[in-house]
Design a protein around this motif. Sequence first.
Motif, PDB file in Angstrom:
ATOM      1  N   GLY A  50      13.431   2.262  -2.706  1.00 51.36           N
ATOM      2  CA  GLY A  50      13.702   1.896  -1.310  1.00 51.36           C
ATOM      3  C   GLY A  50      12.477   1.921  -0.408  1.00 51.36           C
ATOM      4  N   LYS A  51      11.316   2.267  -0.948  1.00 44.52           N
ATOM      5  CA  LYS A  51      10.099   2.313  -0.116  1.00 44.52           C
ATOM      6  C   LYS A  51       9.317   1.004  -0.268  1.00 44.52           C
ATOM      7  N   VAL A  52       8.486   0.734   0.724  1.00 47.34           N
ATOM      8  CA  VAL A  52       7.579  -0.420   0.653  1.00 47.34           C
ATOM      9  C   VAL A  52       6.238   0.098   0.140  1.00 47.34           C
ATOM     10  N   VAL A  53       5.813  -0.467  -0.971  1.00 42.53           N
ATOM     11  CA  VAL A  53       4.577  -0.002  -1.609  1.00 42.53           C
ATOM     12  C   VAL A  53       3.597  -1.173  -1.701  1.00 42.53           C
ATOM     13  N   GLY A  54       2.356  -0.931  -1.327  1.00 42.82           N
ATOM     14  CA  GLY A  54       1.389  -2.029  -1.368  1.00 42.82           C
ATOM     15  C   GLY A  54       0.048  -1.597  -1.913  1.00 42.82           C
ATOM     16  N   THR A  55      -0.655  -2.556  -2.535  1.00 40.73           N
ATOM     17  CA  THR A  55      -1.988  -2.276  -3.068  1.00 40.73           C
ATOM     18  C   THR A  55      -3.055  -3.110  -2.344  1.00 40.73           C
ATOM     19  N   ILE A  56      -4.138  -2.441  -2.019  1.00 47.39           N
ATOM     20  CA  ILE A  56      -5.325  -3.136  -1.507  1.00 47.39           C
ATOM     21  C   ILE A  56      -6.165  -3.445  -2.735  1.00 47.39           C
ATOM     22  N   GLY A  57      -6.214  -4.705  -3.103  1.00 45.19           N
ATOM     23  CA  GLY A  57      -6.873  -5.116  -4.341  1.00 45.19           C
ATOM     24  C   GLY A  57      -5.811  -5.314  -5.401  1.00 45.19           C
ATOM     25  N   CYS A  58      -5.781  -6.531  -5.953  1.00 51.91           N
ATOM     26  CA  CYS A  58      -4.797  -6.816  -6.998  1.00 51.91           C
ATOM     27  C   CYS A  58      -5.519  -7.375  -8.221  1.00 51.91           C
ATOM     28  N   GLY A  59      -6.491  -6.620  -8.670  1.00 52.67           N
ATOM     29  CA  GLY A  59      -7.198  -6.981  -9.898  1.00 52.67           C
ATOM     30  C   GLY A  59      -6.494  -6.329 -11.073  1.00 52.67           C
ATOM     31  N   ARG A  60      -7.296  -5.891 -12.027  1.00 51.64           N
ATOM     32  CA  ARG A  60      -6.704  -5.361 -13.260  1.00 51.64           C
ATOM     33  C   ARG A  60      -5.835  -4.134 -12.976  1.00 51.64           C
ATOM     34  N   ILE A  61      -6.343  -3.201 -12.156  1.00 50.06           N
ATOM     35  CA  ILE A  61      -5.564  -1.973 -11.903  1.00 50.06           C
ATOM     36  C   ILE A  61      -4.426  -2.236 -10.916  1.00 50.06           C
ATOM     37  N   GLY A  62      -4.751  -2.850  -9.782  1.00 49.27           N
ATOM     38  CA  GLY A  62      -3.725  -3.092  -8.755  1.00 49.27           C
ATOM     39  C   GLY A  62      -2.522  -3.812  -9.349  1.00 49.27           C
ATOM     40  N   TYR A  63      -2.799  -4.846 -10.147  1.00 47.96           N
ATOM     41  CA  TYR A  63      -1.710  -5.610 -10.760  1.00 47.96           C
ATOM     42  C   TYR A  63      -0.886  -4.731 -11.693  1.00 47.96           C
ATOM     43  N   ARG A  64      -1.579  -3.915 -12.482  1.00 47.38           N
ATOM     44  CA  ARG A  64      -0.853  -3.051 -13.437  1.00 47.38           C
ATOM     45  C   ARG A  64      -0.010  -1.994 -12.711  1.00 47.38           C
ATOM     46  N   VAL A 120      -5.150   2.168  -3.061  1.00 43.16           N
ATOM     47  CA  VAL A 120      -6.431   1.460  -2.937  1.00 43.16           C
ATOM     48  C   VAL A 120      -6.942   1.166  -4.347  1.00 43.16           C
ATOM     49  N   ASN A 121      -7.134  -0.116  -4.628  1.00 47.94           N
ATOM     50  CA  ASN A 121      -7.555  -0.506  -5.982  1.00 47.94           C
ATOM     51  C   ASN A 121      -8.624  -1.596  -5.963  1.00 47.94           C
ATOM     52  N   CYS A 122      -9.533  -1.492  -4.981  1.00 51.33           N
ATOM     53  CA  CYS A 122     -10.641  -2.455  -4.927  1.00 51.33           C
ATOM     54  C   CYS A 122     -11.948  -1.712  -5.190  1.00 51.33           C
TER      55      CYS A 122
END
Length: 359
Positions: free
Chosen positions: A162-176, A225-227
């Motif tokens: 039910g939470k909103v989760v977001g990644t800064i950077g969607c490369g190999r780690i962010g995507y995974r 944070v994944n950049c």
Amino acid sequence: MKVLIVLYSGGQAAQEQPRLLGTTENKLGIFDWLKGLGHDVVVTDDKEGPNSEFQKHIVDAEILVTTPFHPGYLTADLIDKAKNLKLCVTAGVGSDHVDLNAANKRKITVAEVSGSNVVSVAEHVVMTMLCLVRNFVPAHEQIINHKWNVAQIARDAYDLEGKVVGTIGCGRIGYRVLQRLEPFNCKELLWFDYNDIPAEAAKAISAKRVDTLDELLSRCDVITVNCPLHESTRGLINADAIKKMKKGVWIVNTARGAICDRKAIVEALESGYIAGYGGDVWDVQPAPPDHPWRDMRGPNGNGNAMTPHYSGTTLDAQARYAAGTKEIIENYLNGKPQNPANVIVENGEYATKAYGQRK
Ligand code: NAD
């Protein structure tokens, strides 16, 4: 030729566990091989200050191998002194410990073992999110301190569902990370990156791309944070950025410590504006004993899920980055091209698009 290898010392653990390859004791498993080829190989963990082994040997090394877990910081000044240096290999992922612009001026190649530990880190990110959102750390502390107070823990414990989760950077780690969050039934999964992801990859997850960092900051309950750390991400998460986040946000940073402003994080956690901060990366490593991220806590004594930098150095990851380091050096010694995915800078230019938007 001289090969300088800067790694963390593993002490007794490395003697007992030979799979701790990324240590000065086990030398990435490449010491005998390089020696056998007739090279002068120096392995050290002594990396700070002008009298360190690192600074002493960098002046005539042709290859530098170092690891993000115990980085030999290769500044522009040191690059100036390193007259023979041609290749810097990162045993792991993330080459910000090298002044990449200075490396470019000297046409030094910087390569890393891309992908070698991205699953290891993505798992750690999800674990840290759960630790923070579910308030695990103080709950565990109660147990080892022979205490029992359910309400004190439950007052700050939530579900990730039910939470909103977001990644800064969607490369190999962010995507995974996004892939791994799919079964948690989050309200929304979001990502912000100036690079797009392949259409097939986008289709395979429910996450949505947002157009601006501000949008991501303002919509998320959990931000990860994944950049890489580069000129435009240093201090990216500062007091201004935190103001744009929802009160009570949890932040997980396993990318690089210096992407988050040290003081702003402490103030926001201690005031209760952010509910938690966790990760394994520090703005200087090893983190000094008085680094405030060790002791910081929220108003109820919780919200700190920091560890030493180990998410990407599991034994599984070490096997992969040790093998990848050998392959990069082998290519160099045999005059073969590097795998393009591993190259950060080469021939005076950025070979990767992940270290900032450049012309
Ligand atoms: P990657 O190159 O596959 O992906 C990085 C992504 O970040 C890229 O898509 C890039 O476009 C994006 N990016 C760069 N600047 C950005 C910005 N300002 N805003 C939004 N997105 C931005 O790299 P990866 O394998 O996913 O690794 C990412 C970073 O994680 C590494 O550079 C390293 O610093 C860190 N890392 C940490 C550990 C650890 O043990 N804690 C291990 C591996 C990697």
